[in-house]
Design an enzyme around this catalytic site. Sequence first.
Site, short mmCIF file in Angstrom:
data_model
loop_
_atom_site.label_atom_id
_atom_site.label_comp_id
_atom_site.label_asym_id
_atom_site.label_seq_id
_atom_site.Cartn_x
_atom_site.Cartn_y
_atom_site.Cartn_z
N TYR A 145 4.50 18.02 30.65
CA TYR A 145 2.82 17.79 29.89
C TYR A 145 1.66 17.08 30.77
O TYR A 145 1.04 17.85 31.37
CB TYR A 145 3.13 16.52 29.41
CG TYR A 145 2.08 16.14 28.77
CD1 TYR A 145 1.08 16.75 27.80
CD2 TYR A 145 1.87 14.37 29.16
CE1 TYR A 145 -0.14 16.14 27.59
CE2 TYR A 145 -0.21 14.05 28.31
CZ TYR A 145 -0.33 14.79 27.97
OH TYR A 145 -2.05 14.78 27.26
N LYS A 185 -1.41 19.69 32.89
CA LYS A 185 -3.22 19.10 32.78
C LYS A 185 -3.73 19.20 34.10
O LYS A 185 -4.45 19.80 33.96
CB LYS A 185 -3.36 17.45 32.58
CG LYS A 185 -2.93 17.45 30.52
CD LYS A 185 -3.69 17.73 30.15
CE LYS A 185 -3.41 17.43 28.48
NZ LYS A 185 -4.66 17.74 27.65
N SER A 232 -6.53 14.32 31.16
CA SER A 232 -5.88 12.23 30.70
C SER A 232 -5.49 12.07 32.37
O SER A 232 -5.53 12.15 33.39
CB SER A 232 -4.16 12.73 30.79
OG SER A 232 -3.08 11.98 30.58
P1 NAD Z 1 -3.52 15.74 18.35
O1 NAD Z 1 -1.57 15.98 18.55
O2 NAD Z 1 -3.61 14.40 17.19
O3 NAD Z 1 -4.46 16.24 18.39
C1 NAD Z 1 -3.98 18.00 19.42
C2 NAD Z 1 -4.09 19.00 17.78
O4 NAD Z 1 -3.99 20.30 18.80
C3 NAD Z 1 -3.62 18.78 16.87
O5 NAD Z 1 -3.74 18.83 15.70
C4 NAD Z 1 -2.25 20.01 17.32
O6 NAD Z 1 -2.07 20.64 16.05
C5 NAD Z 1 -3.67 20.93 17.73
N1 NAD Z 1 -3.10 21.89 18.33
C6 NAD Z 1 -1.34 21.90 19.50
N2 NAD Z 1 -1.66 23.22 19.65
C7 NAD Z 1 -1.77 23.73 19.63
C8 NAD Z 1 -2.14 25.52 19.47
N3 NAD Z 1 -1.16 26.39 20.14
N4 NAD Z 1 -3.33 26.10 18.43
C9 NAD Z 1 -3.79 25.39 17.80
N5 NAD Z 1 -4.03 24.16 17.56
C10 NAD Z 1 -3.10 23.53 18.27
O7 NAD Z 1 -3.41 14.64 19.76
P2 NAD Z 1 -4.32 14.12 20.47
O8 NAD Z 1 -4.18 12.28 20.64
O9 NAD Z 1 -5.93 13.83 20.02
O10 NAD Z 1 -4.63 14.48 21.50
C11 NAD Z 1 -5.83 15.51 22.16
C12 NAD Z 1 -6.20 16.22 23.45
O11 NAD Z 1 -6.02 14.69 24.28
C13 NAD Z 1 -4.51 16.88 23.99
O12 NAD Z 1 -4.95 17.82 24.70
C14 NAD Z 1 -3.93 15.34 24.38
O13 NAD Z 1 -3.13 16.04 25.59
C15 NAD Z 1 -5.05 14.88 25.52
N6 NAD Z 1 -4.73 13.50 25.54
C16 NAD Z 1 -4.17 12.77 24.27
C17 NAD Z 1 -4.21 11.42 24.66
C18 NAD Z 1 -3.70 10.43 24.12
O14 NAD Z 1 -2.89 9.37 24.34
N7 NAD Z 1 -3.48 10.28 22.40
C19 NAD Z 1 -4.52 10.85 26.11
C20 NAD Z 1 -4.76 11.56 27.03
C21 NAD Z 1 -5.04 12.76 26.93
C1 UD1 Z 2 1.57 8.01 28.21
C2 UD1 Z 2 2.57 8.88 29.18
C3 UD1 Z 2 0.85 9.68 29.84
C4 UD1 Z 2 0.21 10.14 28.29
C5 UD1 Z 2 0.00 8.99 27.99
C6 UD1 Z 2 -1.41 9.06 26.83
C7 UD1 Z 2 4.61 8.35 29.52
C8 UD1 Z 2 5.93 8.07 30.93
N1 UD1 Z 2 3.39 8.60 30.00
O1 UD1 Z 2 0.83 6.89 28.44
O2 UD1 Z 2 2.04 10.95 30.61
O3 UD1 Z 2 -0.92 10.90 28.89
O4 UD1 Z 2 0.82 8.39 27.25
O5 UD1 Z 2 -0.69 10.19 25.88
O6 UD1 Z 2 5.08 9.21 28.54
N2 UD1 Z 2 5.60 1.18 25.82
C9 UD1 Z 2 6.33 0.53 25.35
N3 UD1 Z 2 7.31 0.56 24.44
C10 UD1 Z 2 6.68 1.49 24.00
C11 UD1 Z 2 5.76 2.11 23.98
C12 UD1 Z 2 5.56 1.83 24.98
O7 UD1 Z 2 6.81 -0.55 26.09
O8 UD1 Z 2 7.42 2.30 23.13
C13 UD1 Z 2 4.85 0.52 26.76
C14 UD1 Z 2 4.88 1.55 28.15
O9 UD1 Z 2 5.69 1.27 29.60
C15 UD1 Z 2 2.86 1.48 28.75
C16 UD1 Z 2 2.18 0.94 27.88
O10 UD1 Z 2 3.60 0.50 26.83
O11 UD1 Z 2 4.02 -0.08 29.51
C17 UD1 Z 2 1.84 2.20 27.10
O12 UD1 Z 2 2.68 3.18 27.14
P1 UD1 Z 2 2.14 5.04 26.53
O13 UD1 Z 2 1.13 4.41 24.87
O14 UD1 Z 2 3.05 5.55 26.07
O15 UD1 Z 2 1.49 5.35 27.07
P2 UD1 Z 2 0.89 5.62 29.07
O16 UD1 Z 2 2.61 5.38 29.67
O17 UD1 Z 2 -0.22 5.15 29.42
#
Ligand code: NAD
Ligand code: UD1
Length: 350
Positions: free
Chosen positions: A156, A160, A132
């Site tokens: 969290y 990572k 991330s």
């Molecule tokens: P998500 O929660 O929709 O998907 C994660 C999946 O992993 C879920 O289906 C959950 O049930 C499964 N899971 C969690 N722990 C598990 C375990 N111990 N065994 C088996 N399954 C398990 O999240 P996402 O948004 O699809 O994210 C996927 C990956 O990308 C995650 O590692 C997340 O940290 C990373 N990531 C997400 C974002 C974002 O904004 N969505 C940003 C950066 C990184």
């Molecule tokens: C957040 C997480 C980051 C994670 C990423 C993807 C925090 C501090 N950071 O990042 O660790 O990797 O999500 O899962 O939680 N915002 C609002 N109102 C809301 C939600 C968000 O104003 O209800 C704003 C935030 O302040 C930010 C932007 O929207 O400026 C995006 O927020 P968000 O979607 O949570 O992503 P990140 O902040 O990039």
Amino acid sequence: MVMATKNILVTGGAGYIGSHTVLQLLLGGFKAVVVDNLDNSSEIAIQRVKELAGEYGNNLRFHKVDLRDKPALEQLFASTPFDAVIHFAGLKAVGESVQKPLLYYNNNIIGTITLLEVMAAHGCKKLVFSSSATVYGWPKEVPCTEEFPLSATNPYGRTKLFIEEIFRDIYRSDSEWKIILLRYFNPVGAHSSGYIGEDPHGIPNNLMPFVQQVAVGRRPALTVFGNDYNTVDGTGVRDYIHVIDLADGHIAALCKLNDSIGCEVYNLGTGKGTSVLEMVAAFEKASGKKIPLVMAGRRPGDCEIVYASTEKAERELDWKAKYGIDEMCRDQWNWASKNPYGYEAQDSSK
Ligand code: NAD
Ligand code: UD1
């Protein structure tokens, strides 16, 4: 076609990014085996991916397995030779990770170590991992390049960071490993069919799932976290990327695993920054819905401006995001309006 024979294990494949990636894998001719404990997802997503994939849907298998269940993983690897693993499974709620750090360390880190042990035991040493942009902390400048110093402000983010380091150590110890760490920026949007999308359990932490729930009437207003940043309109700036572009980035990474790459890291973003208010305006335009706003103070741990340098991924993965925020909002609204309560309406187990 050579790819038709490739068998990919997808951990967390029922989740938001995982389900979209599995669909793109199937359409690209890969076979996919999903393991997910459904902690933050629904099996309905898997059924829908199968349907969307049409004739390729038969190349998808699902196992409700927790990654920390080593015997179950052993059994899977013993019965199926995998060419590579895409590892999405993990918990991702920043606030919850501050309240329950051990849950996050246990789930994300032990889950990863268990997976790596079983992979190594079965000679499967190719992996793509979901890292991330959170590992850049509050970057001193933008765009963020892959060489920037790394930091974390919450458990969290630290999972990572630690997992990235574990992968680098694994590669140093055994150069047969081929590992790609993908640092995602802010994934939003949904498949254009509106049939799969993001369906977080509980109150959404991230901006767009929250906006979407306001638009369908589940929540009264969006709280804007800070309007005193040094940005275009005072609100935080992020690099939003369409989930389908992100999914395609994984296919590009899988192909790259065939080269002699070692352990490499790539940003997956668009290289463009968008403020909270700009994103809300784009969503209002796409949906025709007014999003009421409540201005509030900054959220702890938030940074001002984050967006990606996309050069390395473009050059080495031959991948570039195609969609802009209008398409992201259009597809997110299409999903939201067709599924205002996510998969829940159809899932009686919740
Ligand atoms: P998500 O929660 O929709 O998907 C994660 C999946 O992993 C879920 O289906 C959950 O049930 C499964 N899971 C969690 N722990 C598990 C375990 N111990 N065994 C088996 N399954 C398990 O999240 P996402 O948004 O699809 O994210 C996927 C990956 O990308 C995650 O590692 C997340 O940290 C990373 N990531 C997400 C974002 C974002 O904004 N969505 C940003 C950066 C990184
Ligand atoms: C957040 C997480 C980051 C994670 C990423 C993807 C925090 C501090 N950071 O990042 O660790 O990797 O999500 O899962 O939680 N915002 C609002 N109102 C809301 C939600 C968000 O104003 O209800 C704003 C935030 O302040 C930010 C932007 O929207 O400026 C995006 O927020 P968000 O979607 O949570 O992503 P990140 O902040 O990039």
